[in-house]
Design a protein around this motif. Structure first.
Motif, PDB file in Angstrom:
ATOM      1  N   ASP A 104      19.436   4.550  -0.367  1.00 29.02           N
ATOM      2  CA  ASP A 104      18.019   4.371  -0.636  1.00 29.02           C
ATOM      3  C   ASP A 104      17.418   3.498   0.433  1.00 29.02           C
ATOM      4  N   ILE A 105      16.461   4.042   1.057  1.00 32.02           N
ATOM      5  CA  ILE A 105      15.766   3.240   2.067  1.00 32.02           C
ATOM      6  C   ILE A 105      14.289   3.399   1.808  1.00 32.02           C
ATOM      7  N   SER A 106      13.595   2.404   2.005  1.00 30.49           N
ATOM      8  CA  SER A 106      12.140   2.527   1.850  1.00 30.49           C
ATOM      9  C   SER A 106      11.460   1.651   2.877  1.00 30.49           C
ATOM     10  N   THR A 107      10.381   2.154   3.326  1.00 30.22           N
ATOM     11  CA  THR A 107       9.594   1.347   4.249  1.00 30.22           C
ATOM     12  C   THR A 107       8.152   1.428   3.818  1.00 30.22           C
ATOM     13  N   GLN A 108       7.418   0.628   4.416  1.00 28.80           N
ATOM     14  CA  GLN A 108       5.988   0.663   4.097  1.00 28.80           C
ATOM     15  C   GLN A 108       5.221   0.688   5.407  1.00 28.80           C
ATOM     16  N   THR A 109       4.377   1.657   5.495  1.00 25.67           N
ATOM     17  CA  THR A 109       3.608   1.744   6.730  1.00 25.67           C
ATOM     18  C   THR A 109       2.172   1.370   6.457  1.00 25.67           C
ATOM     19  N   LYS A 110       1.610   0.920   7.537  1.00 24.08           N
ATOM     20  CA  LYS A 110       0.211   0.532   7.406  1.00 24.08           C
ATOM     21  C   LYS A 110      -0.557   1.236   8.504  1.00 24.08           C
ATOM     22  N   TRP A 111      -1.409   2.172   8.151  1.00 20.82           N
ATOM     23  CA  TRP A 111      -2.154   2.943   9.150  1.00 20.82           C
ATOM     24  C   TRP A 111      -3.623   2.816   8.841  1.00 20.82           C
ATOM     25  N   THR A 112      -4.205   1.885   9.484  1.00 17.52           N
ATOM     26  CA  THR A 112      -5.580   1.587   9.124  1.00 17.52           C
ATOM     27  C   THR A 112      -6.516   2.729   9.517  1.00 17.52           C
ATOM     28  N   TYR A 113      -6.444   3.168  10.819  1.00 20.54           N
ATOM     29  CA  TYR A 113      -7.278   4.309  11.210  1.00 20.54           C
ATOM     30  C   TYR A 113      -6.587   5.038  12.354  1.00 20.54           C
ATOM     31  N   PRO A 114      -6.741   6.375  12.423  1.00 21.23           N
ATOM     32  CA  PRO A 114      -6.016   7.113  13.453  1.00 21.23           C
ATOM     33  C   PRO A 114      -6.678   6.920  14.811  1.00 21.23           C
TER      34      PRO A 114
END
Lengths: 101, 874
Positions: B223-233
């Protein structure tokens, strides 16, 4: 002593370059940085970068299949010419030849 | 009583008890009418009852007595307490009859206001059970133990030990006081802590002898999890440059030992690989390479020349023949033709007066107009050969029948012919249209263009000029015949050969005036020139002298060779002119200065000589000889005059006049000569003989030309109007094809390429008609490796010639030896002794006598029996 070796290097490369149909010769180090070349800079850099990756891939393929095996020579035949790569631990010798008469 | 009877009784009883007041009645319709209780009219489903007055019933009883329906219930009605009785319509015949009367007030009330309880009570009363359950509350009894309290005791949790209670108290004064905490090491103060150390007690150590473990195979899970943060492309780019070594690093590396070792090792295998490729191409598909090139345009089986167009000058009064044909080098669809009168020499002299009045013309024909020529160039006399200038197609030089060279400059009319295209309907600009479509003013008169210059009559040729060529613009020659480089960049020199046995070289540039006298003379004798003639060659007009004259002498005799055609080395007028002329015309237009209009005089001293230039050329003569000679003059040691060199080689191959000497457009040193009844192909360096010499043809050959695209094909025209197409790859002893073009002798053949897919051949005949035919695909498209095959063929022929030469020598030697042998043998014969000869003679004589006798006896002239010596009989 050094001069003799340098001349030897030059002489070997000249001999290869003088073969019939040879378009270019280059010596590249293990990271893909060209050391000696007979082509222009941009072409050399392109060939060195691409062929370095390909040689690594070919080497790892051969060793994955049989760990006691190793890549000795790589020849890529295309419509227009043939690219020959002789790999080593530290260097790569790349020769491009046009085999058609 | 049986239950059924009981039930009936109950029912009855119910009826009487429950409903004792119900008395079923039958009411006839008459009664219904009387009491207004008609069914479905007064009495409906909603109100199936009617309240009837008692007195009405009594009245009815009195009226109808026993007939009345109420008769059976008379008593009840009398005893009825109330005033109104309820009459109910019994639709379902529940009580047996269609109506029933309710006899009591209570019943009436019940019916009208039926209480609900009474129904329930009725139902309930039906299911009354026999036994009635009486509820009794439980009475407590003493407990009886069944053994369950033991289990309870065991399971219950009770305190086994008495609990210790501590009470800790503090002095009241200390409550609420500030507290001070400090650290203290427990081990430093005595009895500050009581320790209860753990010790292993053997009684409590258990050795596990068995272990029961449950196992299950499960897949490996990660189990791996990450969290991404993509404010605007947004686009991300990377710019990089490759890593490179500097020069010093390269130098140091070059000298390092590992590199040297590596190169030594690697170069071995690399060289093996390189040589492998040089030896053979392992990836070649032989099968595919065996096939011919595909993608043919047009029918492959079609090998005939197709008639495209033909031009005839219909306006000329006398019959003309075409002497020379030339395609315009740049303009598509334009062809120039020189016509001459079809008369023999005597007739010419005879009709010379009439001929003077008719203009001799070069006609320009265009594909778009087959009737009217586009331009007509006038000349003083019939033109027998002409050529467009390679550097400027508006300059034309022609050779006349009287030995003059005529020059034209059509620059002024160039735009007129440039706009003409084949198939005029396709062009969108206002181009030249056929005459009958235009207004009568324009284009009405035929464009006659007068010549600009003619050469000097006294100094030029004396007889008809048979061939004219422009010299290439890469060199020029001087009076000695030496070759210099040409700085002007244009073709400025001509060479002509004529029937007066001379070859002349001409220069079109103005000569520097030798003495001032001549210029004054010129001024006096200046001739008025018509205004519409360009002044390009004014300096040449009537005073043009040749630069050098080369006389083809046959040695001591006065008879000289009469040249008909010449072929110089750089004669690439056939196909490469187009590119050159286009390039030059472009530059000329850019400069807006035509070099031909500003011809500068020659500067012979300033030009650089070209060394090792081949000044030799081929000449074909009237007698059928092919001469290879030199134009350079040499000084004769005896007389000191400039003498032409002797010819290098001379071959008499043809039986008639050589009318075609032409170099192949593909090979510089292969020449085709056509004359008389046969064809010959020569190689310039091989002077022993022709490579190929055909046998005599049935008809005389009158014209010939190489094909422009196929190295092994050439066209020969015959005197009966047939054209023979030779293909060296197919047959070398006879033509591959023969096709009829016209009915008369073919005088000139000129093929031309317009596009890779369209090639034409212009064939001129003796009757003055020019035929344009289209060359089919098979004849225009070279097959793969055709050039190498023809090369091999020529090499083979050269080797064959050499072999023949060698064999000749060997044969000569053998012949000598044989003759010697023969001579020896003859000598031997004559050495016989005299006596033997006499004896032989005697024997011969005796045998002759015998023969004579037998013959006479046979003839009967001598009788055997009568005469005869006794010696004979005995």
């Amino acid at each position: 002593m050094e001069i003799g070796e340098e001349a030897e290097v030059e002489e070997t490369l000249k001999r290869i370059q003088s073969h019939k149909g040879v378009i270019g010769t280059m010596v590249v180090n293990a990271e893909g940085i060209p050391i000696r070349t007979t082509l222009d800079n941009s072409t050399t850099v392109q060939y060195a970068g691409l062929l370095h990756h390909l040689t690594m891939k070919a080497k790892s393929t051969v060793r994955d299949i049989d760990p006691q095996n190793d890549l000795t020579f790589l020849r890529i035949r295309s419509k227009k010419h043939e690219i020959m790569v002789a790999p080593d631990k530290e260097y790569l010798l790349i020769v491009i030849q046009n085999p058609c008469e | 009583k049986t239950p059924s009877q009981k039930k009936k009784k109950e029912k009855k009883r119910k009826q009487e008890e429950g409903h004792p007041e119900i008395y079923p009645l039958v009411l006839t319709t008459k009664t219904q009418e009387i009491f207004n209780c008609r069914i479905d009219e007064d009495i409906t489903d909603e109100q199936p009852y009617k309240l009837i007055n008692k007195e009405d019933i009594f009245e009815d009883l009195r009226n109808r007595a026993a007939v009345s329906d109420f008769h059976p219930v008379k008593k009840i009605v009398q005893e009825y307490p109330g005033n109104e009785l309820l009459l109910v319509y019994d639709k379902d015949f529940k009580y047996g009859l269609n109506f029933y009367l309710i006899g009591t007030e209570e019943g009436k009330e019940n019916y009208l206001n039926p209480p609900e309880v009474s129904e329930e009570q009725e139902e309930y009363k039906e299911y009354i059970p026999e036994d009635v359950y009486i509820y009794k509350p439980p009475v407590s009894k003493p407990w009886v133990s069944l053994g369950s309290e033991k289990e309870i005791e065991e399971e219950s949790v009770t305190e086994s030990t008495k609990q210790i209670t501590y009470m800790i108290s503090r002095k009241r004064s200390e409550f609420g006081a500030p507290i001070k905490f400090s650290d203290q090491n427990a081990s430093s103060v005595k009895d500050a802590y009581i320790e209860c150390t753990a010790y292993p007690d053997k009684n409590f150590t258990l050795k596990q002898l068995e272990k029961d473990v449950g196992m299950q195979v499960i897949p490996q899970i990660k189990d791996i999890s990450t969290q991404t943060k993509w404010t605007y492309p947004k686009n991300a780019t990377t710019q990089y440059y490759p890593r490179e070594f500097s020069e010093e690093e390269k130098e140091t590396l070059k000298q390092s030992k590992p590199l040297v070792d590596f190169l030594n090792n690697a170069s071995i295998s690399v060289e093996i690989a390189l040589q492998q490729n040089e030896i053979t191409n392992t990836f070649i598909d032989d099968w595919k390479h065996l096939a011919e090139e595909e993608g043919t345009f047009g029918d492959k089986t079609d090998t005939h020349l197709k008639e495209y167009q033909s031009f005839t000058d219909l306006h000329s009064p006398t019959e003309k023949m075409i002497t020379c044909v030339s395609w315009h080098p740049t303009i598509y669809g334009l062809i120039a033709v020189s016509v001459a009168v079809r008369l023999s020499f005597e007739d010419r002299v005879h009709f010379s007066g009439k001929l003077l009045l008719q203009p001799s013309l070069i006609l320009f024909w265009s594909f778009s107009d087959p009737i009217h020529p586009q331009l007509m160039l006038e000349s003083p006399d019939d033109i027998f050969c002409f050529k467009f200038c390679p550097s400027d197609p508006n300059i034309i030089a022609g050779g006349c029948i009287n030995g003059q060279i005529v020059m034209w400059d059509i620059t002024a009319h160039a735009d007129r012919i440039e706009n003409v295209k084949a198939g005029g309907s396709r062009s969108k600009k206002a181009t030249l249209k056929p005459m009958f479509l235009l207004e009568p003013e324009s284009n009405k008169e035929a464009m006659y263009i007068r010549h600009c210059a003619v050469s000097s009559i006294e100094n030029g040729h004396k007889k008809v000029i048979t061939d004219i060529h422009w010299l290439s613009d890469t060199f020029e020659i001087n009076r000695m015949g030496s070759v210099f480089e040409n700085r002007s960049g244009i073709c400025c020199q001509l060479v002509t050969c004529s029937a007066d046995c001379t070859i002349c070289f001409w220069d079109i540039r103005p000569q520097k005036p030798l003495t001032p006298q001549t210029t004054e003379k010129k001024k006096e004798e200046s001739i008025e020139i018509p205004f519409d003639v360009p002044s390009t060659f004014l300096h040449l007009d009537l005073s043009w002298k040749p630069l050098t004259k080369v006389r083809l002498s046959k040695g001591e005799t006065s008879l000289d060779h009469c040249p008909t055609k010449i072929s110089l080395k750089e004669d690439h007028l056939l196909c490469k002119t187009q590119d050159k002329v286009l390039a030059q015309s472009k530059t000329a237009k850019a400069e807006e200065m035509n070099p031909y209009h500003n011809l500068e005089s020659r500067m012979p001293n300033l030009l650089k000589p070209i060394d090792d230039f081949c000044t030799k050329f081929f000449v074909g003569t009237e007698e059928g000889e092919v001469i290879y000679t030199d134009w350079k003059m040499e000084k004769d040691p005896e007389t000191g005059r400039l003498m032409p060199k002797k010819p290098v080689s001379l071959h008499t191959i043809h039986d008639g006049i050589v009318h075609t000497i032409q170099r192949s457009p593909f090979y510089d040193d292969i020449i085709l000569t056509v004359g008389g009844w046969n064809v010959a192909i020569w190689k310039e360096s091989v002077m022993t003989g022709p490579l190929l010499q055909s046998c005599c043809a049935p008809k005389r050959y009158t014209s010939g030309h190489w094909s422009l695209t196929r190295p092994g094909v050439f066209y020969i025209g015959r005197e009966d109007g047939y054209i023979d197409i030779w293909d060296l790859l197919e047959k070398t002893h006879e033509p591959a094809q023969s096709q009829n073009i016209c009915i008369t002798m073919i005088t000139c053949i000129k093929p031309w390429i317009f596009s890779p897919k369209q090639q034409f051949i212009a064939i001129a005949d003796y009757y003055g008609t020019l035929h344009i035919l289209e060359i089919p695909w098979t004849l225009s498209r070279p097959s793969t490796n055709e050039m190498t095959s023809i090369n091999h063929y020529f090499e083979r022929e050269v080797k064959h010639l050499e072999y023949v030469e060698q064999r000749k020598k060997i044969r000569e030697q053998e012949k000598k030896e044989m003759e010697q042998e023969m001579a020896k043998k003859k000598v031997k014969i004559y050495q016989k002794s005299k006596e033997q000869m006499e004896a032989e003679l005697k024997m011969d004589y005796e045998s002759y006598l015998e023969l004579e006798k037998t013959v006479l006896i046979n003839l009967g002239l001598i009788r055997v029996t009568e005469k005869g010596s006794y010696s004979d009989v005995m």
